[in-house]
Design a protein around this motif. Structure first.
Motif, PDB file in Angstrom:
ATOM      1  N   GLN A 256      37.203  12.324  12.063  1.00 55.79           N
ATOM      2  CA  GLN A 256      37.266  13.329  13.112  1.00 55.79           C
ATOM      3  C   GLN A 256      37.802  14.589  12.466  1.00 55.79           C
ATOM      4  N   GLY A 257      36.930  15.547  12.260  1.00 54.84           N
ATOM      5  CA  GLY A 257      37.337  16.768  11.589  1.00 54.84           C
ATOM      6  C   GLY A 257      37.809  16.502  10.174  1.00 54.84           C
ATOM      7  N   ALA A 258      39.014  16.966   9.863  1.00 51.62           N
ATOM      8  CA  ALA A 258      39.568  16.777   8.521  1.00 51.62           C
ATOM      9  C   ALA A 258      40.246  15.430   8.353  1.00 51.62           C
ATOM     10  N   ASP A 259      40.382  14.672   9.446  1.00 53.53           N
ATOM     11  CA  ASP A 259      41.008  13.345   9.378  1.00 53.53           C
ATOM     12  C   ASP A 259      39.941  12.320   8.987  1.00 53.53           C
ATOM     13  N   VAL A 260      40.083  11.776   7.790  1.00 58.05           N
ATOM     14  CA  VAL A 260      39.058  10.881   7.248  1.00 58.05           C
ATOM     15  C   VAL A 260      39.639   9.520   6.900  1.00 58.05           C
ATOM     16  N   GLY A 261      38.907   8.451   7.223  1.00 56.77           N
ATOM     17  CA  GLY A 261      39.333   7.091   6.916  1.00 56.77           C
ATOM     18  C   GLY A 261      38.994   6.156   8.066  1.00 56.77           C
ATOM     19  N   THR A 262      38.944   4.864   7.781  1.00 59.35           N
ATOM     20  CA  THR A 262      38.600   3.893   8.830  1.00 59.35           C
ATOM     21  C   THR A 262      39.608   3.907   9.973  1.00 59.35           C
ATOM     22  N   GLN A 263      40.822   4.370   9.694  1.00 62.97           N
ATOM     23  CA  GLN A 263      41.839   4.434  10.747  1.00 62.97           C
ATOM     24  C   GLN A 263      41.519   5.497  11.794  1.00 62.97           C
ATOM     25  N   TYR A 264      40.564   6.374  11.472  1.00 62.68           N
ATOM     26  CA  TYR A 264      40.168   7.423  12.399  1.00 62.68           C
ATOM     27  C   TYR A 264      38.798   7.155  13.023  1.00 62.68           C
ATOM     28  N   ARG A 265      38.344   5.927  12.960  1.00 65.98           N
ATOM     29  CA  ARG A 265      37.025   5.601  13.500  1.00 65.98           C
ATOM     30  C   ARG A 265      36.990   5.730  15.026  1.00 65.98           C
ATOM     31  N   SER A 266      35.799   5.907  15.526  1.00 63.61           N
ATOM     32  CA  SER A 266      35.580   5.955  16.968  1.00 63.61           C
ATOM     33  C   SER A 266      35.340   4.525  17.444  1.00 63.61           C
TER      34      SER A 266
END
Length: 204
Positions: free
Chosen positions: A111-121
């Motif tokens: 989401q935007g600049a937040d990258v990684g599986t922890q930020y998945r939808s």
């Protein structure tokens, strides 16, 4: 006389049973992941009918994850918000409508600049009703071709929800002057407040 006593006894017992019967709760909860949980929490805290929005972790296997564990992107956990709402005021359809409005469900693990599986939808369901509702709303969005890119939101069973550390709770409300809050969360809030003006807890 005995019949009269029996009738009185049965009536008293019935009234006692009714008074002791548990009242059906109007509260329900759903757990959602849509990028940084600070953003998701801030939005739902202002939606009318929501009793609480708690930041936490779901989707991983190891017990008692910490923010440091989840931040590695290797824990399997996602940053989530567990939303408890009053079914007499709002409903799952509205919860989902807000969800798919304030985050991008087409970017994989980002989401935007937040990258990684922890930020998945992701939508974490706790029963078949929620699972079916999630599948339905995603299918409807696909048919309507709302997005130019494919929806990548996953539908996952909620096996366990872990509440995040205390300093993550009510983060936006407590840190509005922080750069991340001003540059990332504030625009989401403004979009939410504009599109769901009639649904806000406090009219603005």
């Amino acid at each position: 006389m005995k019949k009269l006593l029996l009738v009185c006894l049965l009536a008293t017992t019935s009234l006692f049973a009714q008074s002791k019967a548990p009242k059906q709760s109007n509260l329900e909860s759903i757990t959602l992941a849509g990028g940084c949980y600070w953003c998701v929490e801030a939005v739902y805290e202002n939606l009318n009918g929501v009793q609480s929005a708690i930041s936490g972790y779901a989707g991983g296997k190891n017990a008692n994850p910490t923010y440091e564990d989840v931040s590695t992107g290797r824990s399997g956990y996602a940053e989530v918000v567990q939303i408890t709402y009053d079914k007499n005021v709002t409903n799952l359809d509205e919860i989902f409508k807000v969800f798919f409005t304030v985050h991008d469900p087409t970017t994989l693990n980002r989401q935007g600049a937040d990258v990684g599986t922890q930020y998945r939808s992701a939508i974490f369901y706790k029963n078949e009703i929620q699972k079916k509702a999630a599948q339905t709303v995603i299918n409807d969005l696909k048919k309507a071709k709302i997005y130019d890119s494919p929806i990548v939101t996953t539908i996952e069973p909620l096996t366990k929800f872990y509440k995040a550390e205390s300093y993550h709770q009510n983060y936006y409300e407590n840190n509005k002057t922080q750069p991340y809050c001003q540059m990332v969360i504030q625009p989401k809030m403004e979009k939410f407040e504009k599109l769901f003006k009639s649904k806000l807890k406090k009219q603005k």
